[in-house]
Design a protein around this motif. Structure first.
Motif, mmCIF file in Angstrom:
data_model
loop_
_atom_site.group_PDB
_atom_site.id
_atom_site.type_symbol
_atom_site.label_atom_id
_atom_site.label_comp_id
_atom_site.label_asym_id
_atom_site.label_seq_id
_atom_site.Cartn_x
_atom_site.Cartn_y
_atom_site.Cartn_z
ATOM 1 N N LEU A 49 0.810 -1.218 0.000
ATOM 2 C CA LEU A 49 0.000 0.000 0.000
ATOM 3 C C LEU A 49 0.843 1.269 0.000
ATOM 4 O O LEU A 49 0.385 2.318 -0.473
ATOM 5 C CB LEU A 49 -0.929 0.002 1.224
ATOM 6 C CG LEU A 49 -2.015 -1.072 1.258
ATOM 7 C CD1 LEU A 49 -2.778 -1.004 2.575
ATOM 8 C CD2 LEU A 49 -2.980 -0.911 0.085
ATOM 9 N N VAL A 50 2.068 1.184 0.547
ATOM 10 C CA VAL A 50 2.862 2.393 0.742
ATOM 11 C C VAL A 50 4.072 2.441 -0.201
ATOM 12 O O VAL A 50 5.042 3.127 0.081
ATOM 13 C CB VAL A 50 3.345 2.490 2.209
ATOM 14 C CG1 VAL A 50 2.171 2.524 3.155
ATOM 15 C CG2 VAL A 50 4.265 1.318 2.572
ATOM 16 N N GLU A 51 4.027 1.733 -1.310
ATOM 17 C CA GLU A 51 5.140 1.755 -2.254
ATOM 18 C C GLU A 51 5.340 3.181 -2.778
ATOM 19 O O GLU A 51 4.426 3.779 -3.358
ATOM 20 C CB GLU A 51 4.860 0.804 -3.415
ATOM 21 C CG GLU A 51 6.001 0.661 -4.402
ATOM 22 C CD GLU A 51 7.219 -0.013 -3.792
ATOM 23 O OE1 GLU A 51 8.312 0.156 -4.374
ATOM 24 O OE2 GLU A 51 7.085 -0.688 -2.763
ATOM 25 N N PRO A 52 6.541 3.756 -2.570
ATOM 26 C CA PRO A 52 6.755 5.145 -2.984
ATOM 27 C C PRO A 52 6.835 5.286 -4.502
ATOM 28 O O PRO A 52 7.182 4.346 -5.219
ATOM 29 C CB PRO A 52 8.097 5.503 -2.319
ATOM 30 C CG PRO A 52 8.805 4.201 -2.164
ATOM 31 C CD PRO A 52 7.732 3.178 -1.907
ATOM 32 N N GLN A 53 6.537 6.476 -4.969
ATOM 33 C CA GLN A 53 6.674 6.768 -6.392
ATOM 34 C C GLN A 53 8.154 6.929 -6.747
ATOM 35 O O GLN A 53 8.995 7.188 -5.889
ATOM 36 C CB GLN A 53 5.904 8.039 -6.740
ATOM 37 C CG GLN A 53 4.398 7.933 -6.531
ATOM 38 C CD GLN A 53 3.685 9.209 -6.919
ATOM 39 O OE1 GLN A 53 4.302 10.242 -7.136
ATOM 40 N NE2 GLN A 53 2.362 9.140 -7.014
ATOM 41 N N ASP A 54 8.464 6.762 -8.023
ATOM 42 C CA ASP A 54 9.852 6.893 -8.467
ATOM 43 C C ASP A 54 10.361 8.302 -8.180
ATOM 44 O O ASP A 54 9.638 9.289 -8.394
ATOM 45 C CB ASP A 54 9.953 6.606 -9.965
ATOM 46 C CG ASP A 54 9.620 5.160 -10.290
ATOM 47 O OD1 ASP A 54 9.669 4.333 -9.358
ATOM 48 O OD2 ASP A 54 9.298 4.866 -11.456
ATOM 49 N N VAL B 219 22.804 2.130 -6.730
ATOM 50 C CA VAL B 219 22.967 1.994 -5.281
ATOM 51 C C VAL B 219 22.230 3.127 -4.560
ATOM 52 O O VAL B 219 21.523 2.902 -3.570
ATOM 53 C CB VAL B 219 24.457 1.993 -4.903
ATOM 54 C CG1 VAL B 219 24.633 1.944 -3.396
ATOM 55 C CG2 VAL B 219 25.168 0.824 -5.559
ATOM 56 N N VAL B 220 22.394 4.348 -5.068
ATOM 57 C CA VAL B 220 21.725 5.493 -4.455
ATOM 58 C C VAL B 220 20.203 5.335 -4.545
ATOM 59 O O VAL B 220 19.481 5.588 -3.572
ATOM 60 C CB VAL B 220 22.166 6.803 -5.138
ATOM 61 C CG1 VAL B 220 21.417 7.995 -4.554
ATOM 62 C CG2 VAL B 220 23.670 6.998 -4.993
ATOM 63 N N GLU B 221 19.727 4.901 -5.691
ATOM 64 C CA GLU B 221 18.289 4.726 -5.880
ATOM 65 C C GLU B 221 17.750 3.647 -4.938
ATOM 66 O O GLU B 221 16.678 3.809 -4.336
ATOM 67 C CB GLU B 221 18.000 4.354 -7.330
ATOM 68 C CG GLU B 221 16.536 4.405 -7.699
ATOM 69 C CD GLU B 221 16.329 4.263 -9.201
ATOM 70 O OE1 GLU B 221 15.276 4.691 -9.689
ATOM 71 O OE2 GLU B 221 17.225 3.697 -9.867
ATOM 72 N N GLU C 202 14.810 3.889 2.355
ATOM 73 C CA GLU C 202 14.517 4.896 3.376
ATOM 74 C C GLU C 202 13.101 5.429 3.245
ATOM 75 O O GLU C 202 12.410 5.638 4.248
ATOM 76 C CB GLU C 202 15.530 6.034 3.274
ATOM 77 C CG GLU C 202 15.509 6.971 4.465
ATOM 78 C CD GLU C 202 16.740 7.852 4.527
ATOM 79 O OE1 GLU C 202 16.575 9.073 4.705
ATOM 80 O OE2 GLU C 202 17.862 7.315 4.387
ATOM 81 N N ARG C 203 12.645 5.651 1.999
ATOM 82 C CA ARG C 203 11.283 6.143 1.817
ATOM 83 C C ARG C 203 10.265 5.108 2.290
ATOM 84 O O ARG C 203 9.245 5.458 2.901
ATOM 85 C CB ARG C 203 11.033 6.478 0.335
ATOM 86 C CG ARG C 203 11.785 7.633 -0.226
ATOM 87 C CD ARG C 203 11.368 8.981 0.363
ATOM 88 N NE ARG C 203 12.110 9.314 1.567
ATOM 89 C CZ ARG C 203 13.380 9.737 1.562
ATOM 90 N NH1 ARG C 203 14.032 9.915 0.430
ATOM 91 N NH2 ARG C 203 13.994 10.012 2.700
ATOM 92 N N ARG C 204 10.509 3.839 1.992
ATOM 93 C CA ARG C 204 9.585 2.789 2.440
ATOM 94 C C ARG C 204 9.506 2.763 3.957
ATOM 95 O O ARG C 204 8.425 2.630 4.526
ATOM 96 C CB ARG C 204 10.032 1.428 1.905
ATOM 97 C CG ARG C 204 9.822 1.232 0.410
ATOM 98 C CD ARG C 204 10.068 -0.205 0.017
ATOM 99 N NE ARG C 204 10.019 -0.384 -1.430
ATOM 100 C CZ ARG C 204 11.096 -0.532 -2.199
ATOM 101 N NH1 ARG C 204 12.307 -0.538 -1.640
ATOM 102 N NH2 ARG C 204 10.985 -0.671 -3.498
ATOM 103 N N LYS C 205 10.653 2.866 4.600
ATOM 104 C CA LYS C 205 10.667 2.840 6.059
ATOM 105 C C LYS C 205 9.909 4.037 6.634
ATOM 106 O O LYS C 205 9.120 3.893 7.571
ATOM 107 C CB LYS C 205 12.101 2.846 6.580
ATOM 108 C CG LYS C 205 12.196 2.728 8.100
ATOM 109 C CD LYS C 205 13.631 2.725 8.555
ATOM 110 C CE LYS C 205 13.706 2.530 10.064
ATOM 111 N NZ LYS C 205 12.937 3.522 10.827
ATOM 112 N N GLU C 206 10.142 5.211 6.078
ATOM 113 C CA GLU C 206 9.447 6.405 6.559
ATOM 114 C C GLU C 206 7.933 6.271 6.378
ATOM 115 O O GLU C 206 7.158 6.593 7.287
ATOM 116 C CB GLU C 206 9.952 7.639 5.806
ATOM 117 C CG GLU C 206 11.383 8.029 6.149
ATOM 118 C CD GLU C 206 11.862 9.195 5.309
ATOM 119 O OE1 GLU C 206 11.104 9.625 4.403
ATOM 120 O OE2 GLU C 206 12.984 9.682 5.552
#
Length: 294
Positions: A113-118, A251-253, A259-263
């Motif tokens: 449900l919380v998959e971040p956008q690119d 790697v950066v991506e 981090e976005r998923r965790k937040e």
């Protein structure tokens, strides 16, 4: 007057067992409502049969026969009956394995449900700029080592090491092969392009600190490790550096997504938590220490 046989029956363990069983049956019926036919109805329709057939084909790489499909349906019914009976008996309550499994399923659902956008290129660059230390490449060391086993030197092993060090740095042993001197061990004689943590994993933290300040191009020591005494010659040092983002973009991506998923998961959890009245009562420090000792 009550006969002797009647009292004998009342004292019989089999009679006690039958009474207890009957009592449990009536309690179970009262709690679950024997007249609730909907809760006792199990339907295996065509859609469910197709799902069972698809699961079979993924496993065996062929569709099931009619007889196999009938067995799959009966096995599904058996599983459903046992599942419902277990729930009715409350077997899912206070079970740590079930609790953790349900938590995992909720976390999997939340993750979908919380998959971040690119991220945009600007967002990715800003994330890289704010986290240089995370992407910086560490220093690397290439070195040779001569091992001296303290058990093979009844006297002062450090003095023996210092004498050997003087010889290695003198003209008498200008190009000594470390494999031909020192004591035998399973440690490699030469290690190439190791980071400080990798050196620590093999030789210990103290030895890794020595490596950072050891001179390059000549033998130095003696240095202690968890194995014994070592003489070391640094062959090369590769200083750490910060690569360009374009060189490590995947790697950066990946780190950005993590981090976005965790937040987002944390925010989603906090939103769910806000719907509950949470009351946490922890023991004081003295009580906690007492419990830890037990």
């Amino acid at each position: 007057m009550v006969s002797h046989s009647f009292w004998k029956v009342l004292r019989d363990p089999l009679f006690h067992f039958l009474v207890l069983g009957a009592g449990l049956f009536f309690v179970y019926s009262a709690l679950n409502g024997s007249g609730d036919t909907a809760a006792q109805r199990i339907v295996v329709d065509q859609n469910q049969a197709l799902r069972l057939a698809e699961q079979f084909q993924r496993t065996w790489m062929r569709p099931p026969t009619q007889q196999e499909l009938e067995s799959l349906a009966e096995e599904f019914v058996k599983e459903e009956i046992l599942y419902r009976e277990a729930l009715a008996l409350g077997l899912d309550q206070d079970d740590l394995v079930i609790r953790r499994r349900l938590r995992q399923k909720m976390e999997f659902i939340n993750a979908d449900l919380v998959e971040p956008q690119d991220p945009s290129e600007a967002e990715l660059q800003a994330y890289f700029n704010a986290n240089h230390d995370r992407f910086r490449q560490p220093d690397r060391f290439s070195f040779q080592q001569v091992y001296l086993n303290p058990q093979n030197a009844p006297g002062d092993v450090k003095r023996k090491a210092e004498q050997l060090l003087a010889r290695l740095n003198s003209k008498s042993l200008p190009s000594a092969d470390p494999e031909s001197i020192g004591d035998i061990s399973l440690l490699p004689y030469q290690l190439d392009a190791l980071t400080a943590p990798e050196v620590s994993n093999t030789f210990g933290n103290g030895f890794a600190k020595f490596i950072k300040t050891a001179p390059t191009g000549r033998w130095s020591g003696p240095y202690e490790s968890s194995f014994g005494i070592h003489l070391v010659r640094i062959l090369a040092r590769e200083p750490g550096y910060l690569p360009a983002m374009a060189d490590i973009r995947p790697v950066v991506e990946r780190e950005w997504y993590t981090e976005r998923r965790k937040e987002t998961k944390d925010l989603y959890y906090q939103e769910m938590r806000s719907r509950y009245d949470v009351d946490i009562r922890l023991p004081d420090g003295a009580t906690a220490k007492t419990l830890a000792v037990r």
